[in-house]
Design an enzyme around this catalytic site. Structure first.
Site, PDB file in Angstrom:
ATOM      1  N   CYS A  31      -8.673 -63.192  28.070  1.00  0.00           N
ATOM      2  CA  CYS A  31      -8.241 -61.864  28.512  1.00  0.00           C
ATOM      3  C   CYS A  31      -6.718 -61.713  28.428  1.00  0.00           C
ATOM      4  CB  CYS A  31      -8.637 -61.640  29.956  1.00  0.00           C
ATOM      5  SG  CYS A  31     -10.381 -61.869  30.257  1.00  0.00           S
ATOM      6  N   LYS A  79     -11.555 -76.750  11.735  1.00  0.00           N
ATOM      7  CA  LYS A  79     -11.125 -75.486  11.126  1.00  0.00           C
ATOM      8  C   LYS A  79     -12.325 -74.781  10.502  1.00  0.00           C
ATOM      9  CE  LYS A  79      -8.176 -74.829  12.595  1.00  0.00           C
ATOM     10  NZ  LYS A  79      -7.401 -75.618  13.488  1.00  0.00           N
ATOM     11  N   TRP A 127     -12.230 -60.858  27.639  1.00  0.00           N
ATOM     12  CA  TRP A 127     -13.062 -61.871  26.967  1.00  0.00           C
ATOM     13  C   TRP A 127     -14.110 -62.247  28.007  1.00  0.00           C
ATOM     14  CZ3 TRP A 127     -14.141 -67.200  27.535  1.00  0.00           C
ATOM     15  CH2 TRP A 127     -14.605 -67.852  26.386  1.00  0.00           C
ATOM     16  N   HIS A 130     -22.616 -96.424   9.965  1.00  0.00           N
ATOM     17  CA  HIS A 130     -23.281 -96.836  11.202  1.00  0.00           C
ATOM     18  C   HIS A 130     -24.162 -95.729  11.772  1.00  0.00           C
ATOM     19  CE1 HIS A 130     -21.119-100.598  11.259  1.00  0.00           C
ATOM     20  NE2 HIS A 130     -20.007 -99.931  11.007  1.00  0.00           N
ATOM     21  N   GLU A 135     -14.721 -73.394  13.203  1.00  0.00           N
ATOM     22  CA  GLU A 135     -14.170 -72.268  13.960  1.00  0.00           C
ATOM     23  C   GLU A 135     -14.269 -70.952  13.220  1.00  0.00           C
ATOM     24  OE1 GLU A 135     -10.081 -73.882  14.795  1.00  0.00           O
ATOM     25  OE2 GLU A 135     -10.519 -73.082  16.767  1.00  0.00           O
ATOM     26  N   LYS A 145      -7.649 -67.462  21.762  1.00  0.00           N
ATOM     27  CA  LYS A 145      -6.451 -68.178  21.336  1.00  0.00           C
ATOM     28  C   LYS A 145      -5.918 -69.069  22.449  1.00  0.00           C
ATOM     29  CE  LYS A 145      -3.172 -69.169  18.496  1.00  0.00           C
ATOM     30  NZ  LYS A 145      -3.565 -70.152  17.465  1.00  0.00           N
ATOM     31  N   ARG A 187      -5.497 -63.039  21.175  1.00  0.00           N
ATOM     32  CA  ARG A 187      -6.015 -64.021  22.135  1.00  0.00           C
ATOM     33  C   ARG A 187      -7.535 -64.063  22.133  1.00  0.00           C
ATOM     34  NH1 ARG A 187      -2.119 -64.633  26.687  1.00  0.00           N
ATOM     35  NH2 ARG A 187      -3.877 -64.882  28.077  1.00  0.00           N
ATOM     36  N   ASN A 199      -7.008 -61.454  34.924  1.00  0.00           N
ATOM     37  CA  ASN A 199      -7.336 -62.618  34.086  1.00  0.00           C
ATOM     38  C   ASN A 199      -7.672 -63.767  35.013  1.00  0.00           C
ATOM     39  OD1 ASN A 199      -6.521 -61.149  31.909  1.00  0.00           O
ATOM     40  ND2 ASN A 199      -4.794 -62.467  31.353  1.00  0.00           N
ATOM     41  N   GLY A 200      -8.620 -64.610  34.629  1.00  0.00           N
ATOM     42  CA  GLY A 200      -8.963 -65.769  35.446  1.00  0.00           C
ATOM     43  C   GLY A 200     -10.396 -65.667  35.935  1.00  0.00           C
ATOM     44  N   GLU A 255      -9.679 -82.456  12.106  1.00  0.00           N
ATOM     45  CA  GLU A 255      -9.059 -81.132  12.070  1.00  0.00           C
ATOM     46  C   GLU A 255      -9.676 -80.261  10.962  1.00  0.00           C
ATOM     47  OE1 GLU A 255      -7.443 -79.452  13.998  1.00  0.00           O
ATOM     48  OE2 GLU A 255      -6.398 -77.932  12.851  1.00  0.00           O
TER      49      GLU A 255
HETATM   50  C1  AGP Z   1      -7.451 -74.529  17.287  1.00  0.00           C
HETATM   51  O1  AGP Z   1      -7.763 -74.019  16.036  1.00  0.00           O
HETATM   52  C2  AGP Z   1      -8.298 -74.041  18.351  1.00  0.00           C
HETATM   53  N1  AGP Z   1      -8.304 -72.634  18.428  1.00  0.00           N
HETATM   54  C3  AGP Z   1      -8.295 -74.791  19.668  1.00  0.00           C
HETATM   55  O2  AGP Z   1      -8.953 -75.979  19.437  1.00  0.00           O
HETATM   56  C4  AGP Z   1      -6.925 -75.088  20.337  1.00  0.00           C
HETATM   57  O3  AGP Z   1      -6.224 -76.024  19.578  1.00  0.00           O
HETATM   58  C5  AGP Z   1      -7.168 -75.604  21.767  1.00  0.00           C
HETATM   59  O4  AGP Z   1      -7.812 -74.621  22.523  1.00  0.00           O
HETATM   60  C6  AGP Z   1      -5.892 -76.033  22.450  1.00  0.00           C
HETATM   61  O5  AGP Z   1      -4.994 -74.986  22.557  1.00  0.00           O
HETATM   62  P1  AGP Z   1      -3.459 -75.225  22.885  1.00  0.00           P
HETATM   63  O6  AGP Z   1      -2.871 -75.959  21.759  1.00  0.00           O
HETATM   64  O7  AGP Z   1      -2.896 -73.840  23.036  1.00  0.00           O
HETATM   65  O8  AGP Z   1      -3.406 -76.002  24.163  1.00  0.00           O
END
Ligand code: AGP
Length: 618
Positions: free
Chosen positions: A2, A495, A74, A514, A498, A613, A27, A100-101, A491
């Site tokens: 949010c 990616k 959100w 394994h 996501e 985000k 976000r 927010n929260g 990573e």
């Molecule tokens: C990255 O592509 C992601 N959106 C997510 O894993 C992100 O890295 C994670 O939520 C940590 O966020 P931060 O780096 O803002 O702490």
């Protein structure tokens, strides 16, 4: 997650609120809304879906307003419907709130409010706050300035809340006033010239003013056009600390790129250039001017724990390889949400390093608090100045990646790797573990990164695009690597998951046989990260095992290596560079691959479903 924005001043309030919402949309959100005080009357417009839809509805109204609050939601409690969207109101529609929260005790509060005759319209935890404020307003005296009456009611209402919140509220009884409170969710106030704004994030506030008050947990603010007051939860006035924050606000346009993610992938060479200019002047060891931890303390640590989430955890793993190799300090790279509840052994000679793009990730923040409560110092590597992590850590190193809008982190990741590399050199020099010559040689390699990144972007993009087209309909991908590129495998897989919603897993290549090798059949794309490095022969043997089982190979390797010519369906090459810097190059084709697959599937690359985000809840 949010986003909150609010404004009081002479500008066209609706226009400013919508612009603020647009700067928060990266976000992640699923509904949005605004509340303005039109004269003395509250007007609320909210919609499920995109801000453009809200804008269309707003175009039907003309408001004469000087103050308003806005929200991107959100969903946590209740589906993304217009009813559940913020702002929420009390029974009479005179109090309005954005939040927010998460309010942990909302079910109890809701039940008692219902028993006391309140009518609640939504399924959210937020709505109870508006009703609590309404009750408090009915209990307290309305003598004196209405702004302070409102503040007192909000203060009494929030003292009943358990959980995390950043809120902004309006009341018809106090026009021209926004009351805000913060506990566990970020909130800042912009103090302009005859105007003020509030926001959950710098991106929303800085286009109005760079003069900012960073609210702390347990603080409330009374915000008017000409003055801001800050109080603690007991109502004691606090000294207002206004600071100037220099941070580039991202242009809303994508500079000709179809997505922010692609723009940010292409920004990486420039970002590393900036980091070089800032950190590596001449042939000296890297400079960290902001690192407020004395060398005597920095060289005394006998153990390092890096804790972070998602992509930032992957860079933490890269840090582990470097710290152990160059500093000979035992290092663990921990997933923040596990670190926090695992009752870790934390001793005084341990350094906890937190890594975060946003500086607001709830899990990582909790890990920082846990370490500090046990008197273990925390160094944060963080991208966003003024964020909660930068304020709650003992020392900070800023990442200088610039604002990252795409939900999938790209340039912040390479900025994290770059800083971990430079920090290693800095510590190695302090500890006399590397000679000036060694440092110079490594820095010379580091300085070549931007050019080599550009070469990959120029020469590999079309091959990656072809590869994305070929594997568009694959059900899952596997990513394999050894050594310092194992984090790259994780990573690359993250990616792809996501943004394309295709399942992908990253494994250490040696571990593959394994168990996971059972997944390989003639249709399985297996991405192997195999630069010619100290573990290359071993990785090659593992790749042969995959090929023998019919897997379809996509290989990232060093230019000039012909070993895969017959074996792989696609080969992405990176220029020759020092082994420990290869992760800054090998990740680039993988970022492009994830992007292109998602884009070809017609998906919203910058705002993938279910993701946010900045993950400010546990
Ligand atoms: C990255 O592509 C992601 N959106 C997510 O894993 C992100 O890295 C994670 O939520 C940590 O966020 P931060 O780096 O803002 O702490």
């Amino acid at each position: 997650m949010c986003g909150i924005f609010g404004y009081v001043g002479e500008r066209d309030v609706v226009e400013v609120l919508v612009a603020g919402l647009k700067r928060l949309q990266y976000r992640g959100y699923d509904s949005c809304g605004i509340a303005v005080l039109d004269g003395n009357e509250l007007a609320i417009v909210k919609e499920a879906g995109r801000i453009e839809r809200l804008e269309q509805v707003l175009s039907r109204y003309t408001f004469q307003a000087k103050v308003g609050i806005a929200h991107t939601r959100w969903a946590t409690h209740g589906k993304p419907t217009p009813t559940n969207a913020h702002p929420h109101i009390d029974c009479h529609g005179t109090v309005s709130i954005v939040h927010n929260g998460v309010i942990d005790n909302f079910l109890n509060l809701r039940e008692s409010l219902l028993n006391r005759g309140h009518i609640l319209r939504s399924e959210t935890d937020t709505e109870v706050i508006a009703h609590l404020i309404e009750e408090e307003l009915s209990k307290i005296s309305h003598e004196g300035e209405k702004a302070f009456v409102f503040l007192k009611a909000v203060m009494k209402a929030v003292s009943q809340l358990k959980g995390s919140y950043a809120i902004a509220c309006l009341w018809e009884g106090a026009p021209g006033v926004i009351v805000s409170a913060r506990q566990g969710s970020p909130l800042l106030i912009g103090v302009g010239n005859n105007e003020a704004c509030i926001g959950s994030d710098l991106n929303a506030v800085l286009p109005i003013t760079k003069q900012v008050i960073l609210l702390n947990d347990g603080e409330l603010a009374l915000v008017t056009q000409t003055k801001v007051w800050v109080f603690d939860i007991e109502g004691k006035e606090k000294k207002v600390a206004v600071q100037r924050i220099e941070w580039e606000v991202t242009e809303e346009d994508r500079a000709g790129f179809p997505t922010f993610m692609l723009k940010e992938i292409y920004e990486q060479p420039e970002r590393i250039r900036k980091i070089i200019a800032l950190r590596c002047q001449g042939a000296n060891p890297p400079i960290f001017e902001e690192l407020d931890m004395p060398p005597s303390q920095l060289i005394g640590f006998r153990r390092i724990i890096v804790q972070a989430a998602g992509t930032s955890w992957h860079s933490g793993l890269y840090g582990k390889y470097l710290f152990e190799r160059y500093l000979r300090i035992p290092t663990d790279a921990e997933i923040a949400s596990e670190f926090r509840y695992r009752e870790p052994v934390l001793e005084q000679d341990t350094l906890v390093i937190a890594i975060s793009q946003s500086g607001e990730t709830a899990d990582t923040l909790a890990g920082i608090r846990q370490a500090r409560s046990r008197f273990v110092p925390v160094l944060s590597l963080c991208n966003v100045p003024g964020s909660t992590m930068t304020r709650e850590s003992d020392a900070v190193i800023y990442l200088h990646a610039g604002p990252e809008i795409g939900v999938a982190s790209t340039k912040a990741y390479t900025a994290q790797l770059a800083h971990l590399f430079l920090l290693t050199l800095h510590l190695a020099r302090l500890k006399w573990l590397l000679s000036q010559d060694n440092i110079n040689q490594l820095l010379d390699q580091f300085n070549q990164l931007p050019e080599k990144m550009e070469k990959i972007l120029d020469e590999q993009e079309s091959i990656v695009r072809e590869c994305a087209k070929t594997f568009l309909d694959s059900r899952y991908f596997l990513y394999l690597a050894r050594g310092i590129n194992y984090p790259t495998a994780l990573e690359g897989a993250l990616k792809l998951k996501e943004v394309s919603y295709i399942h992908a897993s990253g494994y250490p290549a040696g571990e593959f046989k394994h168990g996971p090798i059972a997944l390989v059949d003639k249709d399985t794309p297996v991405v192997c990260i195999a630069p010619v490095d100290s573990v290359y022969e071993k990785t090659l043997a593992n790749i042969e095992e995959v090929k023998a089982r019919g897997g379809r190979l996509i290989v990232v390797t060093t230019e000039g290596n012909r070993d895969f010519d017959e074996m792989a369906e696609f080969i992405f090459t990176i220029p020759q560079i020092h082994e420990d810097l290869t992760p800054l190059l090998t990740v680039i084709p993988l970022q492009l691959l994830a992007h292109h697959v998602a884009a070809m599937k017609g998906l919203d690359v910058d705002k993938p479903r279910n993701l946010a985000k900045s993950v400010t809840v546990e």
